[in-house]
Design a protein around this motif. Structure first.
Motif, PDB file in Angstrom:
ATOM      1  N   LYS A  40      35.336  45.735  46.253  1.00  0.00           N
ATOM      2  CA  LYS A  40      35.776  45.820  44.849  1.00  0.00           C
ATOM      3  C   LYS A  40      37.301  45.841  44.759  1.00  0.00           C
ATOM      4  CE  LYS A  40      31.539  47.975  43.497  1.00  0.00           C
ATOM      5  NZ  LYS A  40      30.716  47.989  42.433  1.00  0.00           N
ATOM      6  N   ASP A  41      37.924  45.128  45.687  1.00  0.00           N
ATOM      7  CA  ASP A  41      39.378  44.967  45.714  1.00  0.00           C
ATOM      8  C   ASP A  41      39.697  43.665  44.980  1.00  0.00           C
ATOM      9  OD1 ASP A  41      42.061  44.676  46.241  1.00  0.00           O
ATOM     10  OD2 ASP A  41      41.855  44.675  48.425  1.00  0.00           O
ATOM     11  N   TYR A  42      39.611  43.743  43.658  1.00  0.00           N
ATOM     12  CA  TYR A  42      39.727  42.545  42.837  1.00  0.00           C
ATOM     13  C   TYR A  42      41.141  41.972  42.814  1.00  0.00           C
ATOM     14  CZ  TYR A  42      35.112  44.135  41.520  1.00  0.00           C
ATOM     15  OH  TYR A  42      33.810  44.551  41.564  1.00  0.00           O
ATOM     16  N   ALA A  43      42.153  42.794  43.023  1.00  0.00           N
ATOM     17  CA  ALA A  43      43.522  42.284  43.066  1.00  0.00           C
ATOM     18  C   ALA A  43      43.683  41.328  44.251  1.00  0.00           C
ATOM     19  CB  ALA A  43      44.522  43.426  43.165  1.00  0.00           C
ATOM     20  N   THR A  44      43.137  41.704  45.397  1.00  0.00           N
ATOM     21  CA  THR A  44      43.196  40.839  46.575  1.00  0.00           C
ATOM     22  C   THR A  44      42.341  39.601  46.366  1.00  0.00           C
ATOM     23  OG1 THR A  44      43.629  42.696  48.043  1.00  0.00           O
ATOM     24  CG2 THR A  44      42.714  40.711  49.055  1.00  0.00           C
ATOM     25  N   ARG A  50      43.284  32.272  43.519  1.00  0.00           N
ATOM     26  CA  ARG A  50      44.179  31.418  42.711  1.00  0.00           C
ATOM     27  C   ARG A  50      44.679  30.168  43.431  1.00  0.00           C
ATOM     28  NH1 ARG A  50      44.724  32.887  37.661  1.00  0.00           N
ATOM     29  NH2 ARG A  50      44.680  35.084  37.128  1.00  0.00           N
ATOM     30  N   PRO A  51      45.174  30.279  44.683  1.00  0.00           N
ATOM     31  CA  PRO A  51      45.637  29.055  45.356  1.00  0.00           C
ATOM     32  C   PRO A  51      44.507  28.039  45.566  1.00  0.00           C
ATOM     33  CG  PRO A  51      46.375  31.011  46.552  1.00  0.00           C
ATOM     34  CD  PRO A  51      45.444  31.473  45.487  1.00  0.00           C
ATOM     35  N   LEU A  52      43.306  28.536  45.826  1.00  0.00           N
ATOM     36  CA  LEU A  52      42.165  27.634  46.003  1.00  0.00           C
ATOM     37  C   LEU A  52      41.804  26.943  44.688  1.00  0.00           C
ATOM     38  CD1 LEU A  52      39.922  29.824  48.340  1.00  0.00           C
ATOM     39  CD2 LEU A  52      41.330  27.847  48.967  1.00  0.00           C
ATOM     40  N   VAL A  53      41.864  27.691  43.588  1.00  0.00           N
ATOM     41  CA  VAL A  53      41.612  27.111  42.268  1.00  0.00           C
ATOM     42  C   VAL A  53      42.619  25.995  42.007  1.00  0.00           C
ATOM     43  CG1 VAL A  53      41.718  27.562  39.778  1.00  0.00           C
ATOM     44  CG2 VAL A  53      40.488  29.141  41.272  1.00  0.00           C
ATOM     45  N   PHE A  66      33.808  33.306  36.811  1.00  0.00           N
ATOM     46  CA  PHE A  66      32.869  34.423  36.710  1.00  0.00           C
ATOM     47  C   PHE A  66      33.608  35.739  36.484  1.00  0.00           C
ATOM     48  CE2 PHE A  66      29.892  37.592  38.299  1.00  0.00           C
ATOM     49  CZ  PHE A  66      28.709  37.192  37.684  1.00  0.00           C
ATOM     50  N   MET A  67      34.737  35.899  37.179  1.00  0.00           N
ATOM     51  CA  MET A  67      35.529  37.121  37.004  1.00  0.00           C
ATOM     52  C   MET A  67      36.029  37.232  35.561  1.00  0.00           C
ATOM     53  SD  MET A  67      37.657  37.291  40.614  1.00  0.00           S
ATOM     54  CE  MET A  67      38.486  38.861  40.277  1.00  0.00           C
ATOM     55  N   TYR A  68      36.551  36.131  35.026  1.00  0.00           N
ATOM     56  CA  TYR A  68      37.039  36.152  33.643  1.00  0.00           C
ATOM     57  C   TYR A  68      35.885  36.304  32.649  1.00  0.00           C
ATOM     58  CZ  TYR A  68      41.925  35.205  34.574  1.00  0.00           C
ATOM     59  OH  TYR A  68      43.231  35.313  34.975  1.00  0.00           O
ATOM     60  N   ASP A  69      34.766  35.690  32.927  1.00  0.00           N
ATOM     61  CA  ASP A  69      33.604  35.780  32.043  1.00  0.00           C
ATOM     62  C   ASP A  69      33.126  37.222  31.901  1.00  0.00           C
ATOM     63  OD1 ASP A  69      31.410  35.068  30.472  1.00  0.00           O
ATOM     64  OD2 ASP A  69      30.341  34.050  32.087  1.00  0.00           O
ATOM     65  N   ASN A  70      33.173  37.965  33.002  1.00  0.00           N
ATOM     66  CA  ASN A  70      32.650  39.330  33.016  1.00  0.00           C
ATOM     67  C   ASN A  70      33.720  40.411  32.950  1.00  0.00           C
ATOM     68  OD1 ASN A  70      29.647  38.939  33.495  1.00  0.00           O
ATOM     69  ND2 ASN A  70      30.575  37.579  34.993  1.00  0.00           N
ATOM     70  N   GLY A  71      34.982  40.018  32.974  1.00  0.00           N
ATOM     71  CA  GLY A  71      36.057  41.006  32.959  1.00  0.00           C
ATOM     72  C   GLY A  71      36.091  41.828  34.235  1.00  0.00           C
ATOM     73  N   THR A  72      35.797  41.194  35.354  1.00  0.00           N
ATOM     74  CA  THR A  72      35.780  41.867  36.642  1.00  0.00           C
ATOM     75  C   THR A  72      37.131  41.689  37.331  1.00  0.00           C
ATOM     76  OG1 THR A  72      33.440  41.328  36.852  1.00  0.00           O
ATOM     77  CG2 THR A  72      34.564  42.040  38.852  1.00  0.00           C
ATOM     78  N   GLY A  73      37.932  42.732  37.323  1.00  0.00           N
ATOM     79  CA  GLY A  73      39.232  42.678  37.964  1.00  0.00           C
ATOM     80  C   GLY A  73      40.309  42.003  37.143  1.00  0.00           C
ATOM     81  N   VAL A  74      39.938  41.451  36.019  1.00  0.00           N
ATOM     82  CA  VAL A  74      40.867  40.800  35.084  1.00  0.00           C
ATOM     83  C   VAL A  74      40.420  41.156  33.669  1.00  0.00           C
ATOM     84  CG1 VAL A  74      41.412  38.840  36.599  1.00  0.00           C
ATOM     85  CG2 VAL A  74      39.491  38.680  35.030  1.00  0.00           C
ATOM     86  N   ALA A  75      41.320  40.952  32.718  1.00  0.00           N
ATOM     87  CA  ALA A  75      40.915  41.139  31.321  1.00  0.00           C
ATOM     88  C   ALA A  75      39.905  40.051  30.970  1.00  0.00           C
ATOM     89  CB  ALA A  75      42.131  41.047  30.405  1.00  0.00           C
TER      90      ALA A  75
END
Length: 104
Positions: A40-44, A50-53, A66-75
């Protein structure tokens, strides 16, 4: 629980390796991302995705969407989630296509 996570990660890795998906990151690149997610180290995880994206990696686009959709580690940001799902969906990612369809 740990055995389930390990089994899931192995299954995902084997699927990616066997499918020969264009743009799929090699296991050496994905392993730290899986590990960060498990901790659950979402910052890492975000820093690694990001570079892969930016390089057009379909799996990274889906994962970050998925992270943005669910607000996991990001707003939570549905617009950004839809953009990322759209990028992955355009490359044929069925899960991204499904999630994008659900968003609409």
């Amino acid at each position: 629980m740990n055995r389930t996570i390990t089994s899931t990660l192995i299954a995902i890795t084997l699927t990616l390796e066997c499918s020969g998906m264009a743009g799929a990151a090699p296991y050496a690149t994905l392993a730290p991302i899986f590990a960060a997610d498990a901790r659950k180290d979402y910052a890492t995880e975000l820093k690694l995705l990001r570079p892969l994206v930016d390089k057009g990696d379909v799996d990274a686009q889906f994962a970050l969407g998925f992270m943005y959709d669910n607000g996991t580690g990001v707003a939570q940001d549905y617009k950004e989630a839809a953009r990322l799902y759209g990028l992955a969906a355009a490359q044929g990612d069925v899960s991204a296509q499904y999630n994008l369809g659900n968003m609409y």
